[in-house]
Design a protein around this motif. Structure first.
Motif, mmCIF file in Angstrom:
data_model
loop_
_atom_site.group_PDB
_atom_site.id
_atom_site.type_symbol
_atom_site.label_atom_id
_atom_site.label_comp_id
_atom_site.label_asym_id
_atom_site.label_seq_id
_atom_site.Cartn_x
_atom_site.Cartn_y
_atom_site.Cartn_z
ATOM 1 N N PRO A 174 0.821 -1.204 0.000
ATOM 2 C CA PRO A 174 0.000 0.000 0.000
ATOM 3 C C PRO A 174 0.864 1.267 0.000
ATOM 4 O O PRO A 174 1.960 1.288 0.560
ATOM 5 C CB PRO A 174 -0.801 -0.105 1.307
ATOM 6 C CG PRO A 174 -0.538 -1.492 1.831
ATOM 7 C CD PRO A 174 0.791 -1.883 1.292
ATOM 8 N N CYS A 175 0.339 2.318 -0.593
ATOM 9 C CA CYS A 175 1.009 3.614 -0.591
ATOM 10 C C CYS A 175 -0.049 4.709 -0.502
ATOM 11 O O CYS A 175 -1.040 4.689 -1.234
ATOM 12 C CB CYS A 175 1.847 3.785 -1.855
ATOM 13 S SG CYS A 175 2.743 5.355 -1.939
ATOM 14 N N ARG A 176 0.177 5.669 0.406
ATOM 15 C CA ARG A 176 -0.712 6.814 0.534
ATOM 16 C C ARG A 176 0.113 8.094 0.422
ATOM 17 O O ARG A 176 1.223 8.177 0.975
ATOM 18 C CB ARG A 176 -1.468 6.799 1.874
ATOM 19 C CG ARG A 176 -2.354 5.583 2.054
ATOM 20 C CD ARG A 176 -3.512 5.567 1.074
ATOM 21 N NE ARG A 176 -4.341 4.383 1.247
ATOM 22 C CZ ARG A 176 -4.140 3.227 0.599
ATOM 23 N NH1 ARG A 176 -3.142 3.124 -0.266
ATOM 24 N NH2 ARG A 176 -4.928 2.201 0.803
ATOM 25 N N VAL A 177 -0.442 9.082 -0.277
ATOM 26 C CA VAL A 177 0.266 10.335 -0.503
ATOM 27 C C VAL A 177 -0.667 11.509 -0.233
ATOM 28 O O VAL A 177 -1.892 11.393 -0.350
ATOM 29 C CB VAL A 177 0.805 10.414 -1.951
ATOM 30 C CG1 VAL A 177 1.943 9.431 -2.157
ATOM 31 C CG2 VAL A 177 -0.296 10.165 -2.971
ATOM 32 N N SER A 178 -0.071 12.639 0.106
ATOM 33 C CA SER A 178 -0.874 13.843 0.336
ATOM 34 C C SER A 178 -1.300 14.482 -0.965
ATOM 35 O O SER A 178 -2.269 15.246 -1.007
ATOM 36 C CB SER A 178 -0.086 14.850 1.181
ATOM 37 O OG SER A 178 1.156 15.160 0.566
ATOM 38 N N ASP A 179 -0.581 14.167 -2.057
ATOM 39 C CA ASP A 179 -0.928 14.653 -3.385
ATOM 40 C C ASP A 179 -0.534 13.593 -4.387
ATOM 41 O O ASP A 179 0.531 12.988 -4.264
ATOM 42 C CB ASP A 179 -0.208 15.976 -3.683
ATOM 43 C CG ASP A 179 -0.674 16.599 -4.988
ATOM 44 O OD1 ASP A 179 -0.110 16.225 -6.048
ATOM 45 O OD2 ASP A 179 -1.593 17.437 -4.968
ATOM 46 N N ILE A 180 -1.374 13.363 -5.388
ATOM 47 C CA ILE A 180 -1.137 12.277 -6.329
ATOM 48 C C ILE A 180 0.188 12.453 -7.071
ATOM 49 O O ILE A 180 0.772 11.474 -7.554
ATOM 50 C CB ILE A 180 -2.319 12.157 -7.321
ATOM 51 C CG1 ILE A 180 -2.278 10.804 -8.032
ATOM 52 C CG2 ILE A 180 -2.322 13.326 -8.278
ATOM 53 C CD1 ILE A 180 -2.435 9.621 -7.128
ATOM 54 N N SER A 181 0.685 13.693 -7.169
ATOM 55 C CA SER A 181 1.965 13.930 -7.841
ATOM 56 C C SER A 181 3.134 13.303 -7.082
ATOM 57 O O SER A 181 4.215 13.125 -7.645
ATOM 58 C CB SER A 181 2.206 15.430 -8.011
ATOM 59 O OG SER A 181 2.344 16.068 -6.752
ATOM 60 N N LEU A 182 2.930 12.963 -5.811
ATOM 61 C CA LEU A 182 3.981 12.360 -4.991
ATOM 62 C C LEU A 182 4.001 10.842 -5.085
ATOM 63 O O LEU A 182 4.858 10.195 -4.478
ATOM 64 C CB LEU A 182 3.793 12.767 -3.524
ATOM 65 C CG LEU A 182 3.815 14.265 -3.217
ATOM 66 C CD1 LEU A 182 3.473 14.495 -1.745
ATOM 67 C CD2 LEU A 182 5.163 14.871 -3.558
ATOM 68 N N LEU A 183 3.051 10.256 -5.836
ATOM 69 C CA LEU A 183 2.961 8.807 -5.906
ATOM 70 C C LEU A 183 4.195 8.227 -6.585
ATOM 71 O O LEU A 183 4.509 8.584 -7.730
ATOM 72 C CB LEU A 183 1.698 8.404 -6.670
ATOM 73 C CG LEU A 183 1.355 6.919 -6.673
ATOM 74 C CD1 LEU A 183 0.926 6.470 -5.274
ATOM 75 C CD2 LEU A 183 0.260 6.615 -7.687
ATOM 76 N N PRO A 184 4.913 7.323 -5.916
ATOM 77 C CA PRO A 184 6.093 6.711 -6.533
ATOM 78 C C PRO A 184 5.691 5.589 -7.475
ATOM 79 O O PRO A 184 4.513 5.228 -7.586
ATOM 80 C CB PRO A 184 6.861 6.168 -5.324
ATOM 81 C CG PRO A 184 5.772 5.818 -4.344
ATOM 82 C CD PRO A 184 4.691 6.851 -4.547
ATOM 83 N N LYS A 185 6.684 5.008 -8.138
ATOM 84 C CA LYS A 185 6.426 3.852 -8.973
ATOM 85 C C LYS A 185 6.389 2.596 -8.109
ATOM 86 O O LYS A 185 7.010 2.543 -7.048
ATOM 87 C CB LYS A 185 7.528 3.725 -10.030
ATOM 88 C CG LYS A 185 7.549 4.852 -11.043
ATOM 89 C CD LYS A 185 8.660 4.652 -12.066
ATOM 90 C CE LYS A 185 8.681 5.780 -13.097
ATOM 91 N NZ LYS A 185 9.772 5.588 -14.074
ATOM 92 N N PRO A 186 5.678 1.566 -8.541
ATOM 93 C CA PRO A 186 5.722 0.302 -7.785
ATOM 94 C C PRO A 186 7.115 -0.292 -7.842
ATOM 95 O O PRO A 186 7.870 -0.083 -8.798
ATOM 96 C CB PRO A 186 4.704 -0.585 -8.537
ATOM 97 C CG PRO A 186 4.640 -0.004 -9.913
ATOM 98 C CD PRO A 186 4.840 1.468 -9.752
ATOM 99 N N SER A 187 7.477 -1.011 -6.791
ATOM 100 C CA SER A 187 8.797 -1.629 -6.736
ATOM 101 C C SER A 187 8.733 -2.867 -5.853
ATOM 102 O O SER A 187 7.720 -3.147 -5.217
ATOM 103 C CB SER A 187 9.849 -0.632 -6.215
ATOM 104 O OG SER A 187 9.512 -0.188 -4.909
#
Length: 294
Positions: free
Chosen positions: A276-289
């Motif tokens: 799971p990954c949560r971000v304060s802004d979608i622009s901060l979403l990293p790539k899956p790894s």
């Protein structure tokens, strides 16, 4: 939390024919209501599920194998029970498909219907050239500082707690040596820990993972305090997604960050790992790894 599904059954029959009804949804609201924070801020992000035991038949009856990644938006009203997903994937082991695209399309349809969201499905062949790591399946390393030794100079005995304790984030603020920022100065910084542990709320089996945080805040981030907080999850019963959202909410309340990313890579169970990954802004979403433990 009361959940009745395949995961809690003592014995399980593995289907040998295509069985989409096996998929068992669980409402995200069960975990988010318990967090008691702004639910809308927990809907920005993705849950990446990676399945390493994908198999089906081609039209000649020959088994095909692949690695699959399911990208589930955090805005979906449901998550899927992990064992039900395993049984569903097993149910297509002896189903014939004319092409890989047909397999991908069927799984996309079934998962999207179960979770009432647009789920993305990607299949990767074992002989594909993944040297550029475009798939995110090569072994990666978390970014930032590892805080697993942050308590090495402390004399405190770390107690076992039944539930996560956000008050530990402010514990012993005088430990300046392990503080990563100075109050009043907004700085971006990142850290991770390999010591995240929680329990499945259905089976009570332990779940192990690596937690990574990227945050910008004017408040000081004390590594020892952060590690104490992460360790407070060790006896907590919560799904992977709920644990990450709890951490995201607690860090938001404590540090009022202008930017925040919280992600976890959990170790594999039943051939599936959950990330799971949560971000304060979608622009901060990293790539899956994928990490070495997976």
């Amino acid at each position: 939390m009361s959940i009745h599904g395949i995961l809690g059954e003592q014995t399980t029959d593995y289907p040998t024919t295509y069985s989409p009804e096996t998929l068992y949804p669980i409402a995200r609201s069960m975990g988010r209501d318990a967090i008691g924070w702004q639910t809308d801020k927990l809907t920005v992000g993705v849950d990446w599920w990676q399945a390493f035991e994908m198999s089906w038949l081609n039209t000649q009856g020959v088994s095909q194998v692949a690695i699959a990644r399911f990208s589930i938006p955090a805005s979906s009203p449901f998550i899927v029970e992990s064992k039900s997903l395993k049984l569903y994937l097993n149910s297509i082991n002896f189903t014939e498909f004319a092409s890989w695209d047909d397999v991908q399309a069927l799984i996309t349809k079934d998962l999207s219907a179960c979770l009432q969201a647009d789920v993305q499905v990607a299949l990767f062949g074992l002989n594909e050239d993944l040297n550029d790591n475009a798939s995110g399946l090569l072994i990666a390393q978390p970014e930032g500082v590892c805080i697993d030794d942050a308590l090495a100079d402390s004399t405190d005995k770390i107690a076992l707690t039944e539930h996560p304790d956000a008050s530990l984030l402010r514990h012993h603020d005088t430990e300046v040596s392990s503080t990563r920022a100075v109050r009043g100065s907004s700085q971006p910084y990142a850290f991770y820990s390999n010591l995240l542990r929680s329990n499945c709320p259905v089976t009570n089996q332990p779940d192990w993972g690596t937690l990574a945080v990227s945050i910008r805040s004017e408040h000081p981030i004390n590594e020892a305090n952060m590690l104490r907080y992460i360790l407070s999850f060790r006896q907590h019963n919560g799904f992977h997604e709920q644990c990450v959202e709890q951490i995201f909410a607690d860090l938001s309340r404590c540090y009022a960050p202008s930017e925040l990313m919280v992600r976890a890579w959990y170790t594999r169970r039943g051939g599936i790992d959950i990330n799971p990954c949560r971000v304060s802004d979608i622009s901060l979403l990293p790539k899956p790894s994928r990490l070495i433990r997976q």
